[in-house]
Design an enzyme around this catalytic site. Structure first.
Site, PDB file in Angstrom:
ATOM      1  N   GLU A 117       0.832  -1.209   0.000  1.00 40.57           N
ATOM      2  CA  GLU A 117       0.000   0.000   0.000  1.00 40.57           C
ATOM      3  C   GLU A 117       0.862   1.253   0.000  1.00 40.57           C
ATOM      4  O   GLU A 117       1.980   1.260   0.505  1.00 40.57           O
ATOM      5  CB  GLU A 117      -0.904   0.007   1.241  1.00 40.57           C
ATOM      6  CG  GLU A 117      -2.321  -0.443   0.981  1.00 40.57           C
ATOM      7  CD  GLU A 117      -3.176   0.594   0.238  1.00 40.57           C
ATOM      8  OE1 GLU A 117      -2.651   1.394  -0.564  1.00 40.57           O
ATOM      9  OE2 GLU A 117      -4.394   0.579   0.465  1.00 40.57           O
ATOM     10  N   ASP A 118       0.304   2.308  -0.556  1.00 41.59           N
ATOM     11  CA  ASP A 118       0.981   3.596  -0.490  1.00 41.59           C
ATOM     12  C   ASP A 118       0.854   4.203   0.895  1.00 41.59           C
ATOM     13  O   ASP A 118       1.817   4.620   1.507  1.00 41.59           O
ATOM     14  CB  ASP A 118       0.413   4.559  -1.556  1.00 41.59           C
ATOM     15  CG  ASP A 118      -1.119   4.650  -1.533  1.00 41.59           C
ATOM     16  OD1 ASP A 118      -1.770   3.898  -0.769  1.00 41.59           O
ATOM     17  OD2 ASP A 118      -1.672   5.477  -2.284  1.00 41.59           O
ATOM     18  N   ASP A 121      -4.621   5.376   6.012  1.00 38.03           N
ATOM     19  CA  ASP A 121      -5.232   6.548   6.653  1.00 38.03           C
ATOM     20  C   ASP A 121      -6.205   6.038   7.717  1.00 38.03           C
ATOM     21  O   ASP A 121      -5.789   5.701   8.822  1.00 38.03           O
ATOM     22  CB  ASP A 121      -5.915   7.396   5.566  1.00 38.03           C
ATOM     23  CG  ASP A 121      -6.447   8.722   6.086  1.00 38.03           C
ATOM     24  OD1 ASP A 121      -6.419   8.927   7.307  1.00 38.03           O
ATOM     25  OD2 ASP A 121      -6.904   9.548   5.282  1.00 38.03           O
ATOM     26  N   ARG A 183       1.071  12.612  -8.852  1.00 34.86           N
ATOM     27  CA  ARG A 183       1.612  11.269  -8.628  1.00 34.86           C
ATOM     28  C   ARG A 183       3.080  11.197  -9.041  1.00 34.86           C
ATOM     29  O   ARG A 183       3.855  10.396  -8.533  1.00 34.86           O
ATOM     30  CB  ARG A 183       0.831  10.234  -9.448  1.00 34.86           C
ATOM     31  CG  ARG A 183      -0.584   9.987  -8.964  1.00 34.86           C
ATOM     32  CD  ARG A 183      -1.127   8.694  -9.580  1.00 34.86           C
ATOM     33  NE  ARG A 183      -2.581   8.606  -9.477  1.00 34.86           N
ATOM     34  CZ  ARG A 183      -3.237   8.131  -8.417  1.00 34.86           C
ATOM     35  NH1 ARG A 183      -2.568   7.708  -7.377  1.00 34.86           N
ATOM     36  NH2 ARG A 183      -4.549   8.076  -8.404  1.00 34.86           N
TER      37      ARG A 183
HETATM   38  P1  IMP Z   1      -8.059   4.614   4.197  1.00 36.20           P
HETATM   39  O1  IMP Z   1      -9.055   3.591   3.726  1.00 36.20           O
HETATM   40  O2  IMP Z   1      -8.723   5.765   4.891  1.00 36.20           O
HETATM   41  O3  IMP Z   1      -6.962   4.021   5.051  1.00 36.20           O
HETATM   42  O4  IMP Z   1      -7.437   5.267   2.920  1.00 36.20           O
HETATM   43  C1  IMP Z   1      -6.515   4.604   2.173  1.00 36.20           C
HETATM   44  C2  IMP Z   1      -6.425   5.094   0.746  1.00 36.20           C
HETATM   45  O5  IMP Z   1      -6.841   6.443   0.588  1.00 36.20           O
HETATM   46  C3  IMP Z   1      -4.989   5.052   0.313  1.00 36.20           C
HETATM   47  O6  IMP Z   1      -4.709   3.823  -0.309  1.00 36.20           O
HETATM   48  C4  IMP Z   1      -4.875   6.227  -0.624  1.00 36.20           C
HETATM   49  O7  IMP Z   1      -5.183   5.830  -1.936  1.00 36.20           O
HETATM   50  C5  IMP Z   1      -5.910   7.191  -0.142  1.00 36.20           C
HETATM   51  N1  IMP Z   1      -5.321   8.219   0.746  1.00 36.20           N
HETATM   52  C6  IMP Z   1      -5.404   8.288   2.093  1.00 36.20           C
HETATM   53  N2  IMP Z   1      -4.739   9.347   2.579  1.00 36.20           N
HETATM   54  C7  IMP Z   1      -4.201   9.964   1.505  1.00 36.20           C
HETATM   55  C8  IMP Z   1      -3.358  11.128   1.349  1.00 36.20           C
HETATM   56  O8  IMP Z   1      -2.964  11.818   2.303  1.00 36.20           O
HETATM   57  N3  IMP Z   1      -3.004  11.440   0.073  1.00 36.20           N
HETATM   58  C9  IMP Z   1      -3.396  10.721  -1.013  1.00 36.20           C
HETATM   59  N4  IMP Z   1      -4.167   9.618  -0.911  1.00 36.20           N
HETATM   60  C10 IMP Z   1      -4.562   9.253   0.340  1.00 36.20           C
HETATM   61 MG    MG Z   2      -4.296   3.712  -2.487  1.00 40.42          MG
END
Ligand code: IMP
Ligand code: MG
Length: 194
Positions: A117-118, A121, A183
């Site tokens: 994963e990148d 969050d 990106r």
């Molecule tokens: P989560 O489900 O809230 O953990 O979000 C995860 C996904 O949201 C990541 O795989 C990213 O693609 C995107 N994401 C979350 N935070 C960021 C950020 O600060 N910048 C860009 N993409 C984000």
């Molecule tokens: Mg992502």
């Protein structure tokens, strides 16, 4: 969307800042720091997976640069597959809805799986992915994430291999986007809202 012909990094109060269209982006993790950490993580994975051949599940699109870089640091045989999920749309706030828009090409049954994963969050995307992939009977699943955002979460942190802990800011670059922009930046920066 406004366009600038060229991205330019300026110095502002001793910090590097990229001004492009409406956004001002401050550098959070410089390129050499990213490179060094990716190499370290690669060594760690190589040691932990010695004698094994994991499937790297690269979560598109955000992880594409991270995976491209780290896979070249792995001195073990790997399969690289891709999965795309959408959870955000073009907003900076998680919608909470995760949807598979592209599934794996290969079976992961009885394989070691590394979710690449990148950024984590809220952890919703990761929780969904782990549950979804677990149902396919892999031998084991671990998570490698470049960035781990410091946000309060109800669920436990499942990231075993982590690049950096970062503050709760919206970050872009090195694969990560804001509305599909940025990106291609070689560093990680955060969008500063004035
Ligand atoms: P989560 O489900 O809230 O953990 O979000 C995860 C996904 O949201 C990541 O795989 C990213 O693609 C995107 N994401 C979350 N935070 C960021 C950020 O600060 N910048 C860009 N993409 C984000
Ligand atoms: Mg992502």
């Amino acid at each position: 969307m406004k366009h600038m012909s060229k991205y330019k990094l300026k110095k502002e109060d001793g910090e590097k800042v990229l001004v492009s269209g409406e956004e001002k982006i401050k550098v959070l993790i410089h390129e050499p720091t990213l490179k060094k950490r990716v190499k370290e993580l690669g060594r760690e994975l190589t040691a932990d997976y010695e004698g094994k051949s994991p499937v790297l599940v690269s979560i598109l699109r955000g992880s594409f640069i991270f995976v491209a870089d780290i896979c070249r640091e792995l001195k073990i045989p790997v399969i690289i597959d891709f999965m795309a999920v959408s959870s955000y749309g073009d907003s900076m706030v998680s919608s909470g809805i995760v949807r598979i828009t592209k599934d794996l090409e290969f079976s992961i049954e009885d394989r070691e799986v590394l979710i690449m994963e990148d950024i984590v969050d809220s952890g919703r995307t990761l929780n969904y992915l782990i549950k979804n992939l677990q149902a396919r009977n892999p031998r084991n699943i671990e998570v490698c994430a470049l960035l781990d955002k410091n946000v309060p979460r109800k669920t436990e942190n499942k990231v075993k291999y982590k690049g950096f802990d970062i503050p709760n800011k919206f970050v872009v670059g090195y694969g990560l986007d804001f509305a599909e922009k940025y990106r291609n930046l070689p560093f990680i920066g955060y969008i500063e809202n004035e």
